[in-house]
Motif scaffolding. Sequence first.
Motif, PDB file in Angstrom:
ATOM      1  N   LEU A  36       0.822  -0.671  -0.212  1.00 39.55           N
ATOM      2  CA  LEU A  36      -0.129  -0.007   0.004  1.00 39.55           C
ATOM      3  C   LEU A  36       1.167   1.320   0.380  1.00 39.55           C
ATOM      4  O   LEU A  36       0.550   2.350  -0.578  1.00 39.55           O
ATOM      5  N   HIS A  37       2.072   1.116   0.752  1.00 43.78           N
ATOM      6  CA  HIS A  37       2.672   2.372   0.441  1.00 43.78           C
ATOM      7  C   HIS A  37       3.445   2.494  -0.998  1.00 43.78           C
ATOM      8  O   HIS A  37       3.022   3.645  -1.530  1.00 43.78           O
ATOM      9  N   PHE A  38       3.892   1.612  -1.500  1.00 47.96           N
ATOM     10  CA  PHE A  38       3.920   2.217  -2.902  1.00 47.96           C
ATOM     11  C   PHE A  38       3.521   2.013  -3.752  1.00 47.96           C
ATOM     12  O   PHE A  38       2.954   2.912  -4.342  1.00 47.96           O
ATOM     13  N   LEU A  39       1.816   1.667  -3.555  1.00 46.44           N
ATOM     14  CA  LEU A  39       0.475   2.412  -4.623  1.00 46.44           C
ATOM     15  C   LEU A  39       0.141   3.471  -4.190  1.00 46.44           C
ATOM     16  O   LEU A  39      -0.139   4.225  -5.089  1.00 46.44           O
ATOM     17  N   ASN A  40       0.473   3.893  -2.892  1.00 47.78           N
ATOM     18  CA  ASN A  40      -0.158   5.418  -2.602  1.00 47.78           C
ATOM     19  C   ASN A  40       0.773   6.175  -3.315  1.00 47.78           C
ATOM     20  O   ASN A  40       0.409   7.241  -4.264  1.00 47.78           O
ATOM     21  N   GLY A  56     -22.732   6.809   1.120  1.00 53.41           N
ATOM     22  CA  GLY A  56     -23.147   5.751  -0.371  1.00 53.41           C
ATOM     23  C   GLY A  56     -21.556   5.996  -1.314  1.00 53.41           C
ATOM     24  O   GLY A  56     -22.767   4.802  -2.330  1.00 53.41           O
ATOM     25  N   GLU A  57     -20.842   6.165  -0.991  1.00 48.99           N
ATOM     26  CA  GLU A  57     -19.548   5.646  -2.213  1.00 48.99           C
ATOM     27  C   GLU A  57     -19.326   4.529  -2.087  1.00 48.99           C
ATOM     28  O   GLU A  57     -18.857   4.026  -0.074  1.00 48.99           O
ATOM     29  N   GLU A  58     -18.750   3.837  -2.144  1.00 46.74           N
ATOM     30  CA  GLU A  58     -17.605   2.963  -2.252  1.00 46.74           C
ATOM     31  C   GLU A  58     -16.862   3.215  -1.590  1.00 46.74           C
ATOM     32  O   GLU A  58     -16.270   3.385  -1.912  1.00 46.74           O
ATOM     33  N   ARG A  59     -16.428   1.999   0.106  1.00 47.86           N
ATOM     34  CA  ARG A  59     -15.567   2.689   0.731  1.00 47.86           C
ATOM     35  C   ARG A  59     -14.299   1.329   0.118  1.00 47.86           C
ATOM     36  O   ARG A  59     -12.538   1.795   0.272  1.00 47.86           O
ATOM     37  N   LEU A  60     -14.290  -0.053   0.070  1.00 46.54           N
ATOM     38  CA  LEU A  60     -14.247  -0.804   0.851  1.00 46.54           C
ATOM     39  C   LEU A  60     -13.522  -1.169  -1.263  1.00 46.54           C
ATOM     40  O   LEU A  60     -14.003  -1.709  -2.197  1.00 46.54           O
ATOM     41  N   GLY A  61     -12.235  -1.953  -0.922  1.00 48.92           N
ATOM     42  CA  GLY A  61     -11.417  -2.374  -2.681  1.00 48.92           C
ATOM     43  C   GLY A  61     -10.617  -3.443  -2.004  1.00 48.92           C
ATOM     44  O   GLY A  61     -10.642  -4.335  -1.018  1.00 48.92           O
ATOM     45  N   LYS A  62     -10.122  -4.531  -3.274  1.00 51.32           N
ATOM     46  CA  LYS A  62      -9.548  -5.311  -3.108  1.00 51.32           C
ATOM     47  C   LYS A  62      -7.755  -5.555  -3.870  1.00 51.32           C
ATOM     48  O   LYS A  62      -8.498  -4.842  -5.077  1.00 51.32           O
ATOM     49  N   CYS A  63      -7.357  -6.414  -3.320  1.00 50.97           N
ATOM     50  CA  CYS A  63      -6.097  -5.598  -3.475  1.00 50.97           C
ATOM     51  C   CYS A  63      -5.257  -7.036  -3.938  1.00 50.97           C
ATOM     52  O   CYS A  63      -5.258  -8.085  -2.638  1.00 50.97           O
ATOM     53  N   VAL A 100       1.518  -4.951  -7.384  1.00 53.40           N
ATOM     54  CA  VAL A 100       0.256  -5.074  -7.005  1.00 53.40           C
ATOM     55  C   VAL A 100      -1.085  -4.583  -7.797  1.00 53.40           C
ATOM     56  O   VAL A 100      -0.462  -3.747  -8.426  1.00 53.40           O
ATOM     57  N   THR A 101      -1.530  -5.632  -7.316  1.00 52.82           N
ATOM     58  CA  THR A 101      -3.318  -5.387  -8.514  1.00 52.82           C
ATOM     59  C   THR A 101      -4.477  -5.010  -7.367  1.00 52.82           C
ATOM     60  O   THR A 101      -5.026  -5.607  -6.946  1.00 52.82           O
ATOM     61  N   CYS A 102      -5.153  -3.605  -8.644  1.00 56.87           N
ATOM     62  CA  CYS A 102      -6.391  -3.305  -6.874  1.00 56.87           C
ATOM     63  C   CYS A 102      -7.421  -3.564  -7.628  1.00 56.87           C
ATOM     64  O   CYS A 102      -7.070  -2.146  -8.395  1.00 56.87           O
ATOM     65  N   THR A 103      -8.186  -3.434  -6.624  1.00 52.56           N
ATOM     66  CA  THR A 103      -9.580  -2.252  -7.723  1.00 52.56           C
ATOM     67  C   THR A 103     -10.142  -0.640  -7.574  1.00 52.56           C
ATOM     68  O   THR A 103      -9.775  -0.766  -6.878  1.00 52.56           O
ATOM     69  N   ARG A 104     -10.663  -0.102  -8.804  1.00 54.98           N
ATOM     70  CA  ARG A 104     -10.715   1.041  -8.356  1.00 54.98           C
ATOM     71  C   ARG A 104     -11.854   0.905  -7.097  1.00 54.98           C
ATOM     72  O   ARG A 104     -13.464   0.025  -6.977  1.00 54.98           O
ATOM     73  N   LEU A 105     -11.374   2.209  -6.024  1.00 55.12           N
ATOM     74  CA  LEU A 105     -12.918   2.545  -5.204  1.00 55.12           C
ATOM     75  C   LEU A 105     -13.499   3.289  -5.757  1.00 55.12           C
ATOM     76  O   LEU A 105     -14.371   3.340  -5.286  1.00 55.12           O
ATOM     77  N   PHE A 106     -12.691   4.853  -6.523  1.00 53.10           N
ATOM     78  CA  PHE A 106     -14.143   5.204  -7.306  1.00 53.10           C
ATOM     79  C   PHE A 106     -13.161   6.130  -8.370  1.00 53.10           C
ATOM     80  O   PHE A 106     -12.524   5.321  -9.051  1.00 53.10           O
ATOM     81  N   GLU A 107     -14.199   6.530  -9.519  1.00 58.08           N
ATOM     82  CA  GLU A 107     -14.361   6.791 -10.344  1.00 58.08           C
ATOM     83  C   GLU A 107     -12.489   8.282 -10.794  1.00 58.08           C
ATOM     84  O   GLU A 107     -12.398   8.455  -9.781  1.00 58.08           O
ATOM     85  N   SER A 125      -0.613  -2.014 -10.409  1.00 57.95           N
ATOM     86  CA  SER A 125      -1.738  -0.799 -11.477  1.00 57.95           C
ATOM     87  C   SER A 125      -2.902  -1.896 -10.859  1.00 57.95           C
ATOM     88  O   SER A 125      -2.912  -1.701  -9.437  1.00 57.95           O
ATOM     89  N   THR A 126      -4.049  -0.931 -11.274  1.00 54.44           N
ATOM     90  CA  THR A 126      -5.204  -0.644 -11.170  1.00 54.44           C
ATOM     91  C   THR A 126      -7.317  -0.316 -11.633  1.00 54.44           C
ATOM     92  O   THR A 126      -5.859   0.032 -12.719  1.00 54.44           O
ATOM     93  N   PHE A 127      -7.838  -0.784 -11.102  1.00 52.07           N
ATOM     94  CA  PHE A 127      -8.167  -1.162 -12.256  1.00 52.07           C
ATOM     95  C   PHE A 127     -10.237  -0.912 -11.827  1.00 52.07           C
ATOM     96  O   PHE A 127     -10.233  -0.953 -10.357  1.00 52.07           O
TER      97      PHE A 127
END
Length: 284
Positions: free
Chosen positions: A60-64, A109-116, A133-140, A282-284
């Motif tokens: 997560l440090h790297f991703l941020n 109402g916004e999605e807060r959880l994502g999966k990596c 690391v690959t993560c799902t997108r948290l918001f647009e 990457s994120t998607f």
Amino acid sequence: MPPSRPPPPALLLSLWLLPSLALAAAAAAPVKPEYTVVSGQPPAVGLPRGILQLAARAALHFLNFRAGSPSALRVLAAVQEGRAWVDPQEGCEVDLVFSTEHYSPEQEGEERLGKCSARVFFKNEKPRPAVNVTCTRLFEKSKRQEKDYLLYKQMKQLKTPLDVVSIPDNQGHIDPSLRPLWDLALLGSSYVMWEKTSQFLQYYLIQLSSVKQLKTDDDSIDFDFTVLLHEFSTQEIIPCRIHMVWYPGKPLKVNYHCQELQNPEEASGTAEASALEPAEFSTF
């Protein structure tokens, strides 16, 4: 048809020895021990306690840092599963799946959880683990860019560059007007914490002790700030001075120097590391 001749004794001996030699070679080849790590249970031999959480935070440090967006900061929610391989000559490799949530509270109402999912490699006790690391997108992406640009515009419109001390204050409070500065400090500190993380060391940002916004002739925002990092296992508080250049949508630029009680020669951000080249995400 003439009867076939039996193979010569030397050939029979060779055929008999081949399986034995193959088995012996397999037994002599180095094997990288594999461990399935279970949360709440004692670590396997060769693994530090909490290796999954440590690897997830390093990812997560790297991703941020690589995302370069104060609006996209993530923190660890929970580790779902993980597996580690230990090679005494090389180091420790961790495959894991974990969930994240936004660092800043989101609107209702916004999605807060994502999966990596991530693979993190620690080269023995060297810092700067290699991360993929690959993560799902948290918001647009458009929402993130909009928030980043609003913050950027706010900073650029300041008539006097900021010169602030201690965020949060001694009571642990962060004034809402200073929250963007704290997020930017966490963004820059993410690079430092990733570079300094090792198989046995992990870091947390506990305070922004000083921050100064510098005047620039270009479009970027230039900061000098000092943070206090807490190293979890040694309980040391380490001051790090960080110079960060930020512009929305562009790669973050960070230089730093940390004052440490041990191994001061490794505090310049150029020490030998597990990841000699930038790792991937990457994120998607």
